[in-house]
Design an enzyme around this catalytic site. Structure first.
Site, PDB file in Angstrom:
ATOM      1  N   HIS A  84     -24.928  -6.009  22.053  1.00  0.00           N
ATOM      2  CA  HIS A  84     -24.630  -4.610  21.726  1.00  0.00           C
ATOM      3  C   HIS A  84     -24.871  -4.307  20.253  1.00  0.00           C
ATOM      4  O   HIS A  84     -25.040  -3.148  19.874  1.00  0.00           O
ATOM      5  CB  HIS A  84     -23.216  -4.215  22.168  1.00  0.00           C
ATOM      6  CG  HIS A  84     -22.083  -4.782  21.370  1.00  0.00           C
ATOM      7  ND1 HIS A  84     -21.394  -5.908  21.729  1.00  0.00           N
ATOM      8  CD2 HIS A  84     -21.504  -4.357  20.234  1.00  0.00           C
ATOM      9  CE1 HIS A  84     -20.434  -6.158  20.866  1.00  0.00           C
ATOM     10  NE2 HIS A  84     -20.481  -5.223  19.938  1.00  0.00           N
ATOM     11  N   ASP A 221     -23.167 -11.532  25.960  1.00  0.00           N
ATOM     12  CA  ASP A 221     -23.366 -10.549  24.898  1.00  0.00           C
ATOM     13  C   ASP A 221     -23.996 -11.193  23.655  1.00  0.00           C
ATOM     14  O   ASP A 221     -23.318 -11.478  22.667  1.00  0.00           O
ATOM     15  CB  ASP A 221     -22.027  -9.910  24.548  1.00  0.00           C
ATOM     16  CG  ASP A 221     -22.180  -8.595  23.802  1.00  0.00           C
ATOM     17  OD1 ASP A 221     -23.294  -8.306  23.337  1.00  0.00           O
ATOM     18  OD2 ASP A 221     -21.188  -7.851  23.693  1.00  0.00           O
ATOM     19  N   SER A 644     -17.984  -7.830  15.726  1.00  0.00           N
ATOM     20  CA  SER A 644     -18.935  -8.107  16.801  1.00  0.00           C
ATOM     21  C   SER A 644     -20.088  -8.948  16.270  1.00  0.00           C
ATOM     22  O   SER A 644     -20.728  -8.590  15.280  1.00  0.00           O
ATOM     23  CB  SER A 644     -19.477  -6.802  17.381  1.00  0.00           C
ATOM     24  OG  SER A 644     -18.481  -6.087  18.052  1.00  0.00           O
TER      25      SER A 644
END
Length: 708
Positions: A84, A221, A644
């Site tokens: 992402h 991810d 992240s």
């Protein structure tokens, strides 16, 4: 927009003493007490291995793009971050014919790796406390409203000085501890960053919004990039086909050894912001005037966006990234409010403030300066304007608006004016065709619905003037008004020179629409920021009082997108009264894929993915303790937005995973860390490598990484 920066970049309000699993620590001045606790929990490296010297762990951790984190994993500049985080780069290369979002991307040579406009990574070179220096220059003698400008001016001077010595370096000065301290950080930026590998979105975003912020997770991810440098100097360079892969001095060794419950886990990355010093009054404002308007408005817009995306592949490609960005903090805001209420955080914080008040009375510290009643009045005075401003920014804000609104704002921005400045009648603005980034039907429907919703939520005085036109000329029909703007405004005519000093410019309905928005925005900002400086002073005093009251304890500073370390252990928690488990397995994703086959869109995946994760033997990627293929795992590391892509290290400084999310019960962590419930969710590095090998056939990359 001043108030949009009012989210206080502060941390460490803690109703309990700091625990091993709580804290976002700066590396250069890590407290010895914290390091000793890390050692007790099986961190095996010396103190200096974190920050000091060319081989320090900090030297392989990067700021990815100014919004995420990442880690260098090879001697040829290969970078791991989250899928992402690479989402927009992947989307920007995608077309209907070559849909890398849908189908994934694998480069088989350096020549096939894809450059990305405006994408950069930063390495932190050095950090130091310059509070005393700024004080010596008079920081504490100027008014609150001038502090930011004062610090910026010093930063600009320092930036010019360091650029004169080394043009590849830059510096930033940021406030810590609610402005009670300031640190100077030196960075080196690399601007040639190329896409190397990406899984199909079905795996990189597996679970979608259904599983976002939830446990258990099976999302793979990750995405892979590479840093390129000048072939002559080995240093940063703008993109050139002649650039070569970076030869970093430090890269993270990748481990296949896994973990067990209680294993040491450390994240190092760039957490965006926390507000753990924030007063009870500030938390109430966050809940009711910021979070609630945000999620309510985004829900209106997202429902329309996803419907158009599912109906048209081209629209999906254009809006994939926009939808993901919007929905992430839509759900975050919902979850944060739920957590604030479920644990009674406002009441707990008020009780803690009473403790500080009593301590202040007994010591006289900041007597006559820190005033809780005054702070309460200031927040009450700005509340309605802040709420209206949040609704406005979520509806009409430049980052969240439709294409016409973005152009309407820019029409009043002098920086885009072209032509000879000495000949006013010849000056013009011009908009290029960017139809590959938006869809007219989608934008128009979203804007009509959001415009109507905004009116229903705010007081009449917070309505832009164009609402009168909607009522008078279009019978209150927002869709007709927007259709009219798109059809009649010169702003929507790509490549047309729009002369800004002609009478027709002011009469243009799109220009008038933008002027109406700007007028209200300035008025709203004035009202919303009237007591901003007064609140900032009181919040800084509150932070200073807490630090003095707890001066015998180590206190970590506010998260502000500078490099931070968090440590803790791998482990489960109680989820609905039952053990959550600390990892997920290949079997669990196969079961969810079956639900995808039954119609749950977020669990849909290509048949080959189900095949690859249904095999009986995962070879070297099998966990030695459980005999299973681990997909994602839990730790009690302290993370927030910006983390992240942060590398998750074991006690030897080896990479075991990439942090990509928190759990639903951690969504109050921006303002309060619940050590019993808050968890960091990471993708297991063995899952990453297995998918690179089995799906991507990326042997050249796996050899380069050389996982052990």
């Amino acid at each position: 927009m001043k108030k949009l920066l009012l989210l206080l970049f502060i941390s460490n309000f803690s109703l309990l003493t700091a625990q091993a699993d709580e804290g976002m620590w700066t590396l250069y001045n890590l407290p010895n007490a914290v390091y000793e606790t890390m050692k007790q929990e099986n961190y095996e490296l010396p103190y200096g291995a974190l920050y000091q010297g060319e081989d320090a762990i900090k030297n392989c951790v990067i700021n990815f793009g100014g919004y995420c984190s990442g880690v260098v994993v090879s001697p040829n500049g290969l970078v791991f971050t989250n899928h992402h985080c690479g989402f927009e780069a992947i989307r920007s290369h995608s077309t209907v014919e070559h849909d890398y979002m849908l189908n994934g991307f694998v480069s088989n040579s350096y020549e096939e790796e894809l450059p990305n406009k405006d994408l950069f990574v930063s390495f932190m070179i050095e950090q130091k406390d310059i509070t005393a220096y700024l004080d010596s220059l008079g920081l504490n003698k100027i008014t609150e409203g001038k502090r930011s400008h004062f610090v910026d001016s010093i930063e600009n001077v320092m930036l010019k000085e360091i650029e004169a010595k080394d043009s590849t370096l830059r510096v930033e000065i940021k406030p810590y501890y609610e402005g009670n301290a300031y640190y100077l950080t030196t960075y080196r930026d690399y601007k040639d960053v190329r896409l190397v590998f990406a899984l199909p979105k079905s795996m990189g975003k597996f679970g979608g919004e259904t599983d976002n912020w939830m446990w258990p997770r099976q999302t793979c991810d990750f995405s892979v990039f590479r840093i390129y440098v000048d072939p002559k100097t080995g240093g940063p360079a703008e993109y050139s086909k002649d650039n070569v892969p970076m030869k970093p001095k430090k890269w993270a060794p990748v481990s296949l050894q896994g973990y067990v419950p209680g294993s040491f886990s450390m994240t190092i990355g760039y957490p965006g912001s926390t507000s753990r010093y924030l007063s009870s009054y500030g938390i109430k404002e966050r809940r009711d005037a910021e979070n609630e308007p945000r999620y309510k408005t985004r829900e209106v817009k997202q429902n329309i966006m996803i419907r158009h995306m599912r109906a048209d592949k081209a629209v999906r490609i254009k809006y994939d990234s926009k939808y993901a960005q919007s929905s992430n903090y839509w759900k975050n805001s919902i979850g944060m409010n739920k957590c604030i209420d479920s644990i009674g955080l406002i009441q707990q914080k008020a009780a803690y403030e009473e403790k500080i008040r009593q301590w202040q009375d007994s010591t006289g510290f900041l007597k006559g300066k820190l005033d809780f009643k005054l702070l309460e009045r200031f927040y009450a005075k700005e509340f309605n304007a802040i709420k209206a401003l949040t609704y406005f920014s979520e509806t009409f804000g430049r980052r969240s608006a439709d294409e016409l609104t973005r152009r309407a704002y820019r029409a009043h921005n002098g920086s885009i004016v072209k032509g000879d400045s000495s000949k006013q009648k010849k000056q013009y603005i011009e908009f290029e065709d960017n139809s590959d980034q938006w869809d007219e039907a989608t934008d128009k429907e979203i804007m009509a619905a959001a415009m109507k919703f905004y009116r229903e939520q705010v007081e009449e005085k917070y309505l832009p003037d164009f609402y009168q036109i909607v009522d008078r000329d279009f019978g209150g029909d927002y869709q007709k008004y927007i259709d009219y703007l798109y059809k009649k405004s010169q702003l929507m005519k790509n490549g047309k020179k729009i002369y800004i000093n002609k009478k027709s410019f002011r009469k243009d309905p799109g220009v008038a629409y933008g002027e109406s928005l700007n007028n209200l925005l300035f008025s709203l900002m004035d009202e919303a920021t009237e007591v901003y400086d007064s609140i900032a002073i009181q919040e800084r005093y509150l932070c200073a009082a807490k630090l003095r009251m707890e001066e015998d304890m180590p206190n970590y500073s506010d998260a502000n997108f500078t490099m931070r370390l968090s440590y803790g252990q791998v482990g489960e928690y109680l989820l609905g009264g039952k053990p959550s488990g600390y990892y997920t397995t290949a079997e669990s994703i196969v079961e969810k894929m079956k639900q995808g086959e039954a119609g749950i869109i977020d669990y849909e995946a290509e048949p080959v993915m189900k095949e690859l994760l249904s095999v009986k033997d995962f070879g070297k990627y099998t966990d030695k303790t459980t005999g299973k293929m681990h997909l994602c795992f839990l730790s009690n590391n302290d993370i927030t937005g910006g983390n992240s892509g942060s590398p998750m290290f074991n006690g030897k400084g080896e990479l075991i995973g990439l942090a990509f999310d928190g759990n639903w019960d951690s969504l109050s962590s921006d303002i309060f860390f619940d050590r019993q419930l808050a968890r960091c969710i990471g993708v297991d590095i063995r899952y990453v490598l297995y998918m690179m090998e089995s799906w991507g056939k990326a042997d050249r990359l796996l050899k380069e990484i050389n996982a052990q």
